[in-house]
Enzyme design. Structure first.
Site, PDB file in Angstrom:
ATOM      1  N   ARG A  62     129.873 -51.234  84.505  1.00 48.03           N
ATOM      2  CA  ARG A  62     129.724 -52.694  84.471  1.00 48.03           C
ATOM      3  C   ARG A  62     128.307 -53.140  84.133  1.00 48.03           C
ATOM      4  O   ARG A  62     128.099 -54.302  83.792  1.00 48.03           O
ATOM      5  CB  ARG A  62     130.257 -53.317  85.764  1.00 48.03           C
ATOM      6  CG  ARG A  62     131.788 -53.310  85.793  1.00 48.03           C
ATOM      7  CD  ARG A  62     132.306 -53.926  87.070  1.00 48.03           C
ATOM      8  NE  ARG A  62     131.785 -53.279  88.233  1.00 48.03           N
ATOM      9  CZ  ARG A  62     132.264 -52.147  88.747  1.00 48.03           C
ATOM     10  NH1 ARG A  62     133.310 -51.584  88.205  1.00 48.03           N
ATOM     11  NH2 ARG A  62     131.709 -51.607  89.798  1.00 48.03           N
ATOM     12  N   GLU A  99     128.616 -40.503  98.699  1.00 43.65           N
ATOM     13  CA  GLU A  99     129.001 -40.289 100.096  1.00 43.65           C
ATOM     14  C   GLU A  99     129.413 -38.825 100.297  1.00 43.65           C
ATOM     15  O   GLU A  99     129.034 -38.191 101.264  1.00 43.65           O
ATOM     16  CB  GLU A  99     130.151 -41.233 100.449  1.00 43.65           C
ATOM     17  CG  GLU A  99     130.298 -41.422 101.933  1.00 43.65           C
ATOM     18  CD  GLU A  99     131.364 -42.460 102.242  1.00 43.65           C
ATOM     19  OE1 GLU A  99     131.848 -43.127 101.316  1.00 43.65           O
ATOM     20  OE2 GLU A  99     131.703 -42.581 103.437  1.00 43.65           O
TER      21      GLU A  99
HETATM   22  P1  AMP Z   1     124.834 -47.632  94.397  1.00 39.92           P
HETATM   23  O1  AMP Z   1     124.430 -46.406  93.627  1.00 39.92           O
HETATM   24  O2  AMP Z   1     125.382 -47.305  95.749  1.00 39.92           O
HETATM   25  O3  AMP Z   1     123.719 -48.660  94.458  1.00 39.92           O
HETATM   26  O4  AMP Z   1     126.068 -48.289  93.662  1.00 39.92           O
HETATM   27  C1  AMP Z   1     125.909 -49.080  92.569  1.00 39.92           C
HETATM   28  C2  AMP Z   1     127.053 -48.921  91.593  1.00 39.92           C
HETATM   29  O5  AMP Z   1     128.321 -48.894  92.228  1.00 39.92           O
HETATM   30  C3  AMP Z   1     127.068 -50.076  90.619  1.00 39.92           C
HETATM   31  O6  AMP Z   1     127.261 -49.531  89.327  1.00 39.92           O
HETATM   32  C4  AMP Z   1     128.231 -50.944  91.055  1.00 39.92           C
HETATM   33  O7  AMP Z   1     128.930 -51.390  89.932  1.00 39.92           O
HETATM   34  C5  AMP Z   1     129.091 -50.054  91.926  1.00 39.92           C
HETATM   35  N1  AMP Z   1     129.448 -50.674  93.204  1.00 39.92           N
HETATM   36  C6  AMP Z   1     128.985 -50.315  94.426  1.00 39.92           C
HETATM   37  N2  AMP Z   1     129.535 -51.044  95.399  1.00 39.92           N
HETATM   38  C7  AMP Z   1     130.370 -51.920  94.800  1.00 39.92           C
HETATM   39  C8  AMP Z   1     131.225 -52.973  95.282  1.00 39.92           C
HETATM   40  N3  AMP Z   1     131.337 -53.271  96.574  1.00 39.92           N
HETATM   41  N4  AMP Z   1     131.926 -53.672  94.372  1.00 39.92           N
HETATM   42  C9  AMP Z   1     131.812 -53.392  93.049  1.00 39.92           C
HETATM   43  N5  AMP Z   1     131.034 -52.419  92.546  1.00 39.92           N
HETATM   44  C10 AMP Z   1     130.310 -51.678  93.402  1.00 39.92           C
END
Ligand code: AMP
Length: 177
Positions: A62, A99
């Site tokens: 996205r 995770e």
């Molecule tokens: P992180 O590496 O944990 O910061 O996760 C970021 C990535 O996961 C981004 O590319 C987001 O598009 C996706 N992502 C994480 N949590 C969500 C959520 N609650 N809703 C939609 N996309 C998420």
């Protein structure tokens, strides 16, 4: 209404998608609103208008939606960071923790040069792992990171704390819980 308020209204939360316990932020209603997307791109670009950004690195999947628009607004090129095995030419890689286990993102090794000033963009920052890996990709080819840009920050996951706090940081909407 402010742009941030309009975005908040145009994003919907889907409970337990794609896994139980995840509150998925669905940005597709926002994307269908052309006037709002134009406002969003302006709002994302404004903090970096004078930062000398030459490339915007967007993260699969996205991050690919707004990053090219943001790049155009800043007069910069767009560079995709993709999941492992998707890019056809020589790549550099960075791993990050999930995770359970690890994941890897890649970018073409010649997509960014030492002379570039790179803005990292994703739609959402959750734990910060993906954005940290993206900054590693930029560093691995000797380029500078101008900063980070997100549409939405899931503030309760404290992802921002994982990022290099010497770098600029901007998010349009903070979700507190
Ligand atoms: P992180 O590496 O944990 O910061 O996760 C970021 C990535 O996961 C981004 O590319 C987001 O598009 C996706 N992502 C994480 N949590 C969500 C959520 N609650 N809703 C939609 N996309 C998420």
């Amino acid at each position: 209404m402010s742009t941030a308020a309009a975005v908040t209204r145009a994003i919907r939360t889907i409970p337990d998608f794609p896994y139980p316990g995840i509150q998925f932020k669905d940005i597709t209603p926002m994307l269908a609103d052309a006037a709002l997307v134009a406002e969003v791109v302006d709002a994302l670009a404004a903090p970096y208008a004078d930062a000398g950004v030459t490339k915007v690195l967007g993260i699969e999947a996205r991050g690919f939606i707004l990053a090219p628009l943001l790049a155009q607004a800043l007069g910069a090129g767009f560079v995709p960071a993709r999941k492992q095995g998707k890019l056809p030419h020589t790549t550099v890689q960075a791993a990050y923790a999930l995770e359970y286990g690890t994941d890897v993102i890649e970018m073409h090794a010649d997509a960014i040069s030492e002379a570039d000033i790179v803005l990292i963009h994703d739609d959402i920052i959750a734990t910060g792992g993906t954005a940290t890996a993206a900054a590693e990709l930029v560093g691995s080819v000797g380029a500078a990171v101008a900063g980070y840009s997100f549409l939405l920050e899931l503030a309760f996951l404290n992802g921002r704390d994982e990022l290099d706090d010497a770098l600029a940081y901007h998010t349009l909407v903070r979700v507190e819980e």
